[in-house]
Design a protein around this motif. Structure first.
Motif, PDB file in Angstrom:
ATOM      1  N   LEU A 135      24.811  -8.896 -13.233  1.00 21.45           N
ATOM      2  CA  LEU A 135      24.618  -8.467 -12.212  1.00 21.45           C
ATOM      3  C   LEU A 135      23.721  -7.085 -12.504  1.00 21.45           C
ATOM      4  CD1 LEU A 135      27.519  -8.270  -9.702  1.00 21.45           C
ATOM      5  CD2 LEU A 135      25.542  -6.936  -9.167  1.00 21.45           C
ATOM      6  N   ILE A 136      22.433  -6.930 -11.719  1.00 24.25           N
ATOM      7  CA  ILE A 136      21.745  -5.969 -12.165  1.00 24.25           C
ATOM      8  C   ILE A 136      21.481  -5.001 -10.951  1.00 24.25           C
ATOM      9  CG2 ILE A 136      19.323  -5.172 -13.356  1.00 24.25           C
ATOM     10  CD1 ILE A 136      19.590  -8.055 -14.761  1.00 24.25           C
ATOM     11  N   VAL A 137      21.559  -3.582 -11.207  1.00 29.81           N
ATOM     12  CA  VAL A 137      20.967  -2.843 -10.150  1.00 29.81           C
ATOM     13  C   VAL A 137      19.839  -2.256 -10.792  1.00 29.81           C
ATOM     14  CG1 VAL A 137      21.543  -0.761  -8.938  1.00 29.81           C
ATOM     15  CG2 VAL A 137      23.293  -2.302  -9.086  1.00 29.81           C
ATOM     16  N   THR A 138      18.688  -2.314 -10.207  1.00 28.28           N
ATOM     17  CA  THR A 138      17.594  -1.683 -10.753  1.00 28.28           C
ATOM     18  C   THR A 138      16.432  -1.193  -9.749  1.00 28.28           C
ATOM     19  OG1 THR A 138      15.845  -2.201 -12.454  1.00 28.28           O
ATOM     20  CG2 THR A 138      16.347  -3.981 -10.795  1.00 28.28           C
ATOM     21  N   HIS A 139      15.755  -0.281 -10.183  1.00 25.78           N
ATOM     22  CA  HIS A 139      14.508   0.139  -9.501  1.00 25.78           C
ATOM     23  C   HIS A 139      13.137  -0.795 -10.003  1.00 25.78           C
ATOM     24  CE1 HIS A 139      16.300   3.057  -7.472  1.00 25.78           C
ATOM     25  NE2 HIS A 139      16.589   4.078  -8.184  1.00 25.78           N
ATOM     26  N   GLU A 140      13.183  -1.671 -10.803  1.00 27.35           N
ATOM     27  CA  GLU A 140      12.239  -2.191 -11.503  1.00 27.35           C
ATOM     28  C   GLU A 140      11.892  -3.695 -10.703  1.00 27.35           C
ATOM     29  OE1 GLU A 140      11.086  -1.937 -15.522  1.00 27.35           O
ATOM     30  OE2 GLU A 140      13.012  -1.096 -15.756  1.00 27.35           O
ATOM     31  N   MET A 141      10.999  -3.496  -9.826  1.00 29.56           N
ATOM     32  CA  MET A 141      10.839  -4.845  -8.942  1.00 29.56           C
ATOM     33  C   MET A 141      10.215  -5.750  -9.742  1.00 29.56           C
ATOM     34  SD  MET A 141      12.178  -3.736  -6.334  1.00 29.56           S
ATOM     35  CE  MET A 141      12.799  -2.268  -6.341  1.00 29.56           C
ATOM     36  N   ARG A 142       9.275  -5.688 -10.555  1.00 26.47           N
ATOM     37  CA  ARG A 142       8.592  -6.671 -11.358  1.00 26.47           C
ATOM     38  C   ARG A 142       9.565  -7.361 -12.387  1.00 26.47           C
ATOM     39  NH1 ARG A 142       3.462  -4.521 -10.608  1.00 26.47           N
ATOM     40  NH2 ARG A 142       4.449  -2.399 -10.415  1.00 26.47           N
ATOM     41  N   PHE A 143      10.337  -6.516 -13.220  1.00 29.60           N
ATOM     42  CA  PHE A 143      11.312  -7.039 -14.107  1.00 29.60           C
ATOM     43  C   PHE A 143      12.525  -7.876 -13.042  1.00 29.60           C
ATOM     44  CE2 PHE A 143      14.144  -7.478 -17.337  1.00 29.60           C
ATOM     45  CZ  PHE A 143      15.283  -7.562 -17.072  1.00 29.60           C
ATOM     46  N   ALA A 144      12.796  -7.292 -11.821  1.00 30.97           N
ATOM     47  CA  ALA A 144      13.607  -7.988 -11.095  1.00 30.97           C
ATOM     48  C   ALA A 144      13.053  -9.450 -10.635  1.00 30.97           C
ATOM     49  CB  ALA A 144      13.942  -7.146  -9.783  1.00 30.97           C
ATOM     50  N   ALA A 145      11.822  -9.417 -10.465  1.00 30.96           N
ATOM     51  CA  ALA A 145      11.170 -10.761  -9.875  1.00 30.96           C
ATOM     52  C   ALA A 145      11.144 -11.965 -11.010  1.00 30.96           C
ATOM     53  CB  ALA A 145       9.877 -10.407  -9.379  1.00 30.96           C
ATOM     54  N   GLU A 146      10.889 -11.369 -12.475  1.00 27.55           N
ATOM     55  CA  GLU A 146      11.031 -12.250 -13.266  1.00 27.55           C
ATOM     56  C   GLU A 146      12.269 -12.796 -13.538  1.00 27.55           C
ATOM     57  OE1 GLU A 146       9.116 -10.704 -16.751  1.00 27.55           O
ATOM     58  OE2 GLU A 146       8.082  -9.312 -15.514  1.00 27.55           O
ATOM     59  N   VAL A 147      13.479 -11.903 -13.223  1.00 29.11           N
ATOM     60  CA  VAL A 147      14.496 -12.464 -14.077  1.00 29.11           C
ATOM     61  C   VAL A 147      15.561 -13.158 -13.115  1.00 29.11           C
ATOM     62  CG1 VAL A 147      16.433 -10.822 -14.368  1.00 29.11           C
ATOM     63  CG2 VAL A 147      14.812 -11.480 -16.339  1.00 29.11           C
TER      64      VAL A 147
END
Lengths: 219, 216, 248
Positions: free
Chosen positions: C196-208
């Motif tokens: 469960l990941i809270v993040t600001h990194e959209m590119r990483f989010a999109a990949e994972v």
């Protein structure tokens, strides 16, 4: 004006050194025990149970606000009355331990509260209990952070240990008095005792400096 | 708990408490009068002023106060100083606390940022004027807290003069414990007086500190 | 695996979570995105009870985290439950008075009574996994931010958790150090760890991510697979947020 004859001191040096030995024993024991007492009182001082916390803070307030000498009298005369017949040395250690345990408790409590909450969170999130967190993560850091202040208290302990001579503990000050009662040269012996305290003090400061350098947490 | 006894001896303790206050106050005054010159000597560039001051601080902070009192009271006669317990006590405590106060004052002066000195010197003030008009007024506010700590320590340290027979609180507690065999009552009585004296002094110090609060 | 039912939480007058419900299946990766103050970190931290909630139920692997137990019983319960979850923090929170090795082995040895040799061996394995085998005996103060965070991940993994929670773990890192942490997280994802990941990194989010949730003002505005959310968001709020983020 009587002439001062320091040769008497050198003739009776062994009495003084014997006293110095007991001073060192007294102070080492009281130092270590006072840190144990400090950890306990620091923990109860931040307890979530109000009665425990209040009782601790009251106790700390009383023992911080009264002279060591008064506390020594309390133990020296009071303990036998509750059935504890202890030697003067043990009584002296108890008195010094409690007095400086209280001072160190305040210092340590501040140190504990000063450790950032992230440390608590990381430790608890791994599954450690409150007490395990305190034992393994918080208190070790707090001790390192406040070691300069604790060091100062240890130096104070060395000097205040002279008070236990008043409750007949055979340490350096009392030894000087013994020598004086035989030679009638108070100035020379008290001066010499002072010099010996000064030397031990200097040694203690030196050791503390090294310890602090080693254990300081550079952030 | 023998309340009747406590009430009976309270007047003696009250009188002794007054002695404690007087001894503390006089030693405080003496200590302060030694500490200011000593602090300036310590800060001076002049070797002949700096070294004696450093020695004074080192010796009197590095040896037990009790020993210092004994040297003065018991050893004094050997070097021509014959003092009554009260005077010897005030002298000993004063010289002792003076060494701690010296460091408190010195610390406060050093803590006033160097920028202040530089700014005032660049305006043309002499070293002395800069000290008087700019540094000292600010240092005054900074030294109240450490001097306060010294003062509280002094009040507790005044108990030591009981060992040279000054009739203050600790002496009285000792004397009555010996005659009544009720150490707990005597401790409670004496500590109450000490706690009152110290609490009032702390309040006064905090008050004084408040008056000096500049913007940071 | 993780099931949040109708979570409500307020800090004083401020209602931070307003009836959030979500599910994470075993082996899947949920990413939560949203503006600051949306409540996403609070939500994450309530899963291992670092934050208490006012209303709602939190279930992890069939166990209710916020069980209605009291005092000592709850303490024992929560300590046990937390051992099954790993958390990685934004500010690392490594233990500065312990070496990297000790940071990793402390909890397994203390809580699971694993003997030193075995704990050390496992730690070494984990350090290799995060590319830090040579830093075994270093102290945290000697490491860079990215290295500290990778040690933090290893420390959490040492307890062999069923679930890993990541709270903005790259937000405090210098940009050039973010990649090394993301690499480790991708490795974990490939091993089918439930994350469960809270993040600001959209590119990483999109990949994972397997599933993305967009939160704002304490509610879930929109959720769905990354392709939908990032390329074709339905809600205006989501669009606005992503626009601002991708602008920078």
């Amino acid at each position: 004006m009587q002439g001062l004859e320091f040769s008497v001191v050198f003739e009776n040096m062994n009495i003084l050194l014997q006293g110095m030995f007991w001073t060192v024993v007294l102070c080492s024991s009281a130092s270590l025990l006072s840190i144990v007492v400090a950890v306990v009182l620091a923990m109860t001082g931040i307890s979530k149970l109000k009665p425990v916390r209040s009782a601790t803070l009251f106790f700390l307030w009383v023992f911080r606000g009264t002279p060591l000498l008064l506390q020594l009298f309390l133990f020296y005369f009071g303990l036998p009355q509750v059935g504890l017949y202890l030697s003067p040395i043990i009584t002296g250690i108890i008195g010094l331990t409690l007095h400086f345990g209280v001072y160190n408790a305040d210092v340590l409590r501040a140190g504990i509260l000063g450790v950032e909450t992230g440390q608590h969170e990381a430790s608890r999130s791994l599954g450690l209990s409150y007490f395990q967190t305190m034992r393994k993560v918080i208190i070790p850091q707090a001790l390192r952070n406040v070691s300069p202040a604790v060091g100062n208290n240890l130096i104070a302990l060395l000097k205040e240990s002279s008070l236990v001579s008043i409750i007949t503990v055979p340490e350096l000050t009392l030894s000087a008095q013994r020598a004086i009662s035989e030679t009638f040269r108070p100035f020379e012996f008290y001066f010499a005792a002072g010099a010996l305290y000064y030397v031990v003090n200097w040694g203690l400061e030196f050791i503390l400096q090294r310890v602090e350098a080693r254990t300081a947490l550079t952030r | 708990m023998d309340y009747e006894l406590i009430l009976r001896v309270t007047p003696f303790f009250a009188k002794a408490a007054w002695t404690t206050v007087v001894v503390s106050f006089l030693s405080f005054a003496l200590g302060l009068s030694i500490a200011f010159p000593a602090a300036f000597c310590r800060l001076s560039q002049n070797r002949f002023l700096q070294i004696p001051s450093r020695v004074y601080v080192s010796v009197f902070r590095g040896t037990p106060c009790l020993i210092q009192l004994f040297v003065i009271y018991f050893g004094g006669p050997q070097i021509g100083i014959q003092l009554e317990p009260f005077m010897a006590g005030v002298l000993g405590l004063g010289i002792n606390i003076g060494s701690y106060m010296t460091e408190s004052i010195r610390g406060a002066i050093l803590a006033v940022s160097r920028g202040q000195t530089e700014a005032s010197r660049s305006l043309g003030l002499s070293k002395f004027q800069a000290m008087r008009k700019v540094v000292l007024p600010q240092a005054a506010g900074l030294m109240i807290s450490p001097l306060g700590v010294n003062t509280i320590a002094l009040i507790k340290g005044s108990s030591l003069v009981s060992a040279i027979s000054v009739l203050e609180l600790a002496y009285t507690a000792h004397r009555f414990t010996n005659s009544t065999y009720r150490p707990f009552e005597m401790f409670i009585l004496a500590s109450t007086f000490y706690l009152v004296i110290i609490t009032l002094t702390s309040k006064a110090i905090r008050n004084l500190n408040g008056r000096f609060a500049y913007e940071k | 695996m993780i099931s949040l039912k109708d979570i409500w939480k307020s800090f004083g007058d401020n209602q931070v979570l307003k009836g959030i419900s979500l599910e994470v299946e075993r082996g899947k990766i949920l990413v939560i995105i949203g503006p600051s103050g949306s409540g996403k970190s609070t939500l994450l931290r309530s899963i291992n009870h670092l934050e208490t909630i006012d209303r709602g139920e939190i279930w992890v692997d069939g166990v209710q985290v916020n069980a209605p137990l009291k005092g000592r019983k709850f303490e024992k319960h929560i300590n046990r439950v937390r051992q099954e979850m790993g958390m990685v923090f934004q500010h690392f929170n490594l233990f500065p008075h312990m070496t990297v090795m000790e940071n990793i082995t402390m909890a397994p040895m203390l809580l699971k009574k694993i003997p030193r040799e075995k704990a050390d061996a496992r730690a070494r394995g984990l350090l290799e996994k995060v590319d830090l085998a040579d830093k075994m005996n270093c102290y945290p103060v000697q490491l860079s931010g990215g290295q500290k965070q990778r040690v933090a991940i290893a420390r959490a993994l040492a307890m062999e958790p069923k679930v890993m929670l990541f709270d903005e773990v790259t937000s405090a890192l210098d940009p050039e150090l973010i990649g090394e942490v993301n690499k480790v997280m991708k490795r974990l994802a490939a091993e089918h760890m439930t994350m469960l990941i809270v993040t600001h990194e959209m590119r990483f989010a999109a990949e994972v991510a397997d599933h993305v949730i967009f939160m704002a003002d304490g509610v879930i505005i929109e959720e769905g697979p990354p392709e939908e959310i990032f390329s074709n968001p339905t809600h205006e709020r989501t669009r606005r947020f992503l626009f601002e983020v991708f602008k920078s």
